[in-house]
Design a protein around this motif. Structure first.
Motif, PDB file in Angstrom:
ATOM      1  N   ILE A 161      11.267  -7.693  -3.952  1.00 16.57           N
ATOM      2  CA  ILE A 161      10.166  -8.655  -4.513  1.00 16.57           C
ATOM      3  C   ILE A 161       9.002  -8.267  -3.631  1.00 16.57           C
ATOM      4  N   ALA A 162       7.626  -8.354  -4.371  1.00 20.00           N
ATOM      5  CA  ALA A 162       6.619  -7.740  -3.642  1.00 20.00           C
ATOM      6  C   ALA A 162       5.327  -7.992  -4.736  1.00 20.00           C
ATOM      7  N   LYS A 163       4.356  -7.760  -4.001  1.00 21.20           N
ATOM      8  CA  LYS A 163       2.863  -8.066  -4.481  1.00 21.20           C
ATOM      9  C   LYS A 163       2.374  -6.663  -5.219  1.00 21.20           C
ATOM     10  N   CYS A 164       1.951  -6.877  -6.204  1.00 24.51           N
ATOM     11  CA  CYS A 164       1.394  -5.617  -7.122  1.00 24.51           C
ATOM     12  C   CYS A 164      -0.076  -5.895  -7.334  1.00 24.51           C
ATOM     13  N   TYR A 165      -0.770  -4.689  -7.660  1.00 25.63           N
ATOM     14  CA  TYR A 165      -2.193  -4.814  -7.911  1.00 25.63           C
ATOM     15  C   TYR A 165      -2.399  -3.906  -9.239  1.00 25.63           C
ATOM     16  N   ARG A 166      -3.261  -4.524 -10.069  1.00 24.50           N
ATOM     17  CA  ARG A 166      -3.770  -3.737 -11.198  1.00 24.50           C
ATOM     18  C   ARG A 166      -5.329  -4.118 -11.609  1.00 24.50           C
ATOM     19  N   ARG A 167      -5.890  -3.214 -11.981  1.00 28.53           N
ATOM     20  CA  ARG A 167      -7.370  -3.552 -12.595  1.00 28.53           C
ATOM     21  C   ARG A 167      -7.189  -4.310 -13.805  1.00 28.53           C
ATOM     22  N   GLN A 168      -6.749  -5.260 -13.906  1.00 24.28           N
ATOM     23  CA  GLN A 168      -6.743  -6.320 -15.255  1.00 24.28           C
ATOM     24  C   GLN A 168      -7.077  -7.382 -14.764  1.00 24.28           C
ATOM     25  N   SER A 169      -8.111  -8.286 -15.540  1.00 22.37           N
ATOM     26  CA  SER A 169      -8.455  -9.494 -15.364  1.00 22.37           C
ATOM     27  C   SER A 169      -8.909 -10.222 -16.633  1.00 22.37           C
ATOM     28  N   VAL A 218       0.862  -1.184  -0.073  1.00 21.69           N
ATOM     29  CA  VAL A 218       0.085  -0.108   0.058  1.00 21.69           C
ATOM     30  C   VAL A 218       0.752   1.110   0.123  1.00 21.69           C
ATOM     31  N   GLU A 219       0.814   2.021  -1.009  1.00 18.96           N
ATOM     32  CA  GLU A 219       1.699   2.958  -1.356  1.00 18.96           C
ATOM     33  C   GLU A 219       1.071   4.249  -1.704  1.00 18.96           C
ATOM     34  N   TRP A 220       1.917   5.371  -1.215  1.00 21.04           N
ATOM     35  CA  TRP A 220       1.469   6.832  -1.726  1.00 21.04           C
ATOM     36  C   TRP A 220       1.558   7.004  -3.246  1.00 21.04           C
ATOM     37  N   PHE A 258      -5.913   0.606  -8.322  1.00 18.85           N
ATOM     38  CA  PHE A 258      -6.693   0.487  -7.234  1.00 18.85           C
ATOM     39  C   PHE A 258      -6.230   1.885  -6.185  1.00 18.85           C
ATOM     40  N   TYR A 259      -7.440   2.480  -6.189  1.00 14.03           N
ATOM     41  CA  TYR A 259      -7.197   3.539  -5.009  1.00 14.03           C
ATOM     42  C   TYR A 259      -7.658   3.100  -3.824  1.00 14.03           C
ATOM     43  N   VAL A 260      -7.042   3.640  -2.533  1.00 14.10           N
ATOM     44  CA  VAL A 260      -7.716   3.285  -1.191  1.00 14.10           C
ATOM     45  C   VAL A 260      -8.328   4.406  -0.785  1.00 14.10           C
ATOM     46  N   ASP A 261      -9.505   4.143  -0.284  1.00 17.88           N
ATOM     47  CA  ASP A 261     -10.616   5.191   0.412  1.00 17.88           C
ATOM     48  C   ASP A 261     -10.075   5.608   1.557  1.00 17.88           C
ATOM     49  N   ALA A 262      -9.053   6.475   1.563  1.00 19.25           N
ATOM     50  CA  ALA A 262      -8.459   7.050   2.855  1.00 19.25           C
ATOM     51  C   ALA A 262      -8.001   8.587   2.541  1.00 19.25           C
ATOM     52  N   PRO A 263      -7.770   9.131   3.559  1.00 19.14           N
ATOM     53  CA  PRO A 263      -7.545  10.536   3.290  1.00 19.14           C
ATOM     54  C   PRO A 263      -5.959  10.719   2.709  1.00 19.14           C
ATOM     55  N   ALA A 264      -5.881  11.779   1.572  1.00 16.62           N
ATOM     56  CA  ALA A 264      -4.700  11.848   0.849  1.00 16.62           C
ATOM     57  C   ALA A 264      -3.531  12.603   1.744  1.00 16.62           C
ATOM     58  N   ASN A 265      -2.470  12.237   1.357  1.00 19.07           N
ATOM     59  CA  ASN A 265      -1.272  12.941   2.119  1.00 19.07           C
ATOM     60  C   ASN A 265      -0.978  14.041   1.629  1.00 19.07           C
ATOM     61  N   GLY A 308       0.063  12.729  -1.901  1.00 22.16           N
ATOM     62  CA  GLY A 308      -1.249  12.477  -2.633  1.00 22.16           C
ATOM     63  C   GLY A 308      -1.970  11.346  -2.130  1.00 22.16           C
ATOM     64  N   LYS A 309      -2.781  10.462  -2.875  1.00 21.16           N
ATOM     65  CA  LYS A 309      -3.720   9.717  -2.562  1.00 21.16           C
ATOM     66  C   LYS A 309      -2.876   8.383  -2.289  1.00 21.16           C
ATOM     67  N   MET A 310      -3.551   7.515  -1.555  1.00 21.40           N
ATOM     68  CA  MET A 310      -3.039   6.162  -1.254  1.00 21.40           C
ATOM     69  C   MET A 310      -3.582   5.049  -2.434  1.00 21.40           C
ATOM     70  N   VAL A 311      -2.595   4.286  -2.805  1.00 21.72           N
ATOM     71  CA  VAL A 311      -3.020   3.393  -3.873  1.00 21.72           C
ATOM     72  C   VAL A 311      -2.501   1.698  -3.327  1.00 21.72           C
ATOM     73  N   LEU A 312      -2.930   0.802  -4.255  1.00 22.31           N
ATOM     74  CA  LEU A 312      -2.417  -0.449  -3.865  1.00 22.31           C
ATOM     75  C   LEU A 312      -1.142  -0.349  -5.075  1.00 22.31           C
ATOM     76  N   SER A 313      -0.196  -0.782  -4.457  1.00 18.06           N
ATOM     77  CA  SER A 313       1.082  -0.671  -5.549  1.00 18.06           C
ATOM     78  C   SER A 313       0.739  -1.523  -6.799  1.00 18.06           C
ATOM     79  N   PRO A 314       1.006  -0.610  -7.853  1.00 12.40           N
ATOM     80  CA  PRO A 314       0.732  -1.044  -9.324  1.00 12.40           C
ATOM     81  C   PRO A 314       2.066  -1.861  -9.667  1.00 12.40           C
ATOM     82  N   HIS A 315       3.183  -1.547  -9.051  1.00 10.30           N
ATOM     83  CA  HIS A 315       4.242  -2.153  -9.518  1.00 10.30           C
ATOM     84  C   HIS A 315       5.431  -1.963  -8.407  1.00 10.30           C
TER      85      HIS A 315
END
Length: 214
Positions: free
Chosen positions: A80-88, A15-17, A40-47, A51-58
């Motif tokens: 090495i980490a998990k990544c998230y993108r709106r692809q399926s 979970v990254e900025w 994927f954007y996280v429903d949380a206050p922006a820094n 800026g906004k909080m996201v699920l890390s895309p890379h």
């Protein structure tokens, strides 16, 4: 494989900025990658700063964090980490794993990148495998390359022993991942002087590498 040539393993947030994931990597606010259809954007206050909080895309956001953590090069990191993108679809899932390589030092050149990739390919896939760099475009590297490796089914010939065309590869090559020389703006955003230091980065999916080995 990478520890043998001096790399250190790191891991950075899933979970990254927004700034670390995009702007710091030379990906502007109006770039399609920042669209809600892609990220994927996280429903949380922006820094206020990042800026906004996201699920890390890379895993590339780890480049900036490692530069800031180390401060003064040399840097040799594998993240090495998990990544998230709106692809399926049949070949993409919304959560996957990546590993990211980062090297920064004085007088780092494309030849160092190619040598590192060859070391990995021969160590992991076999001594007979070869890699090539194919020109491409990524926002955070310049020049940028796709990394291809010779097909393990046809041995890079694009033909099977019976003479039929190989249905797996593209003319003897399989796409492994992306790479390139780090963009000067990205070095600046990480607090590194691009007039004094240069570097390269590469990254690809863990699942893809495992499937290609199998």
């Amino acid at each position: 494989v990478f520890q043998r040539i001096g790399f250190n393993q790191a891991r950075y947030p899933e979970v990254e900025w927004n700034w670390f994931s995009f702007e710091a990597l030379n990906i502007p606010k109006d770039h399609p990658a920042q669209d809600t259809l892609e990220t994927f954007y996280v429903d949380a206050p922006a820094n206020p700063k990042y800026g906004k909080m996201v699920l890390s895309p890379h895993t590339s956001s780890g480049q900036i964090r490692e530069m800031k953590r180390v401060g003064v090069p040399p840097i040799r990191m594998v993240n090495i980490a998990k990544c998230y993108r709106r692809q399926s679809d049949i070949s993409h899932t919304q959560m996957f794993h990546q590993f990211e390589g980062l090297v920064i030092d004085k007088e780092i050149a494309i030849t160092h990148l190619k040598g590192t990739l060859d070391h990995f390919a021969r160590s992991y896939f076999g001594a007979e495998r070869k890699t090539r760099l194919r020109p491409y475009h990524f926002q955070f590297t310049e020049p940028s390359f796709e990394v291809d490796i010779t097909c393990d089914i046809c041995g890079g010939s694009a033909r099977l022993p019976n003479g039929q065309k190989c249905n797996l590869c593209k003319e003897g090559w399989l796409e492994l991942g992306g790479s390139g020389m780090i963009h000067p703006l990205v070095l600046k955003n990480g607090g590194i002087n691009p007039k004094k230091y240069s570097g390269f980065a590469f990254g690809w999916g863990v699942e893809r590498v495992l499937m290609m080995k199998a």
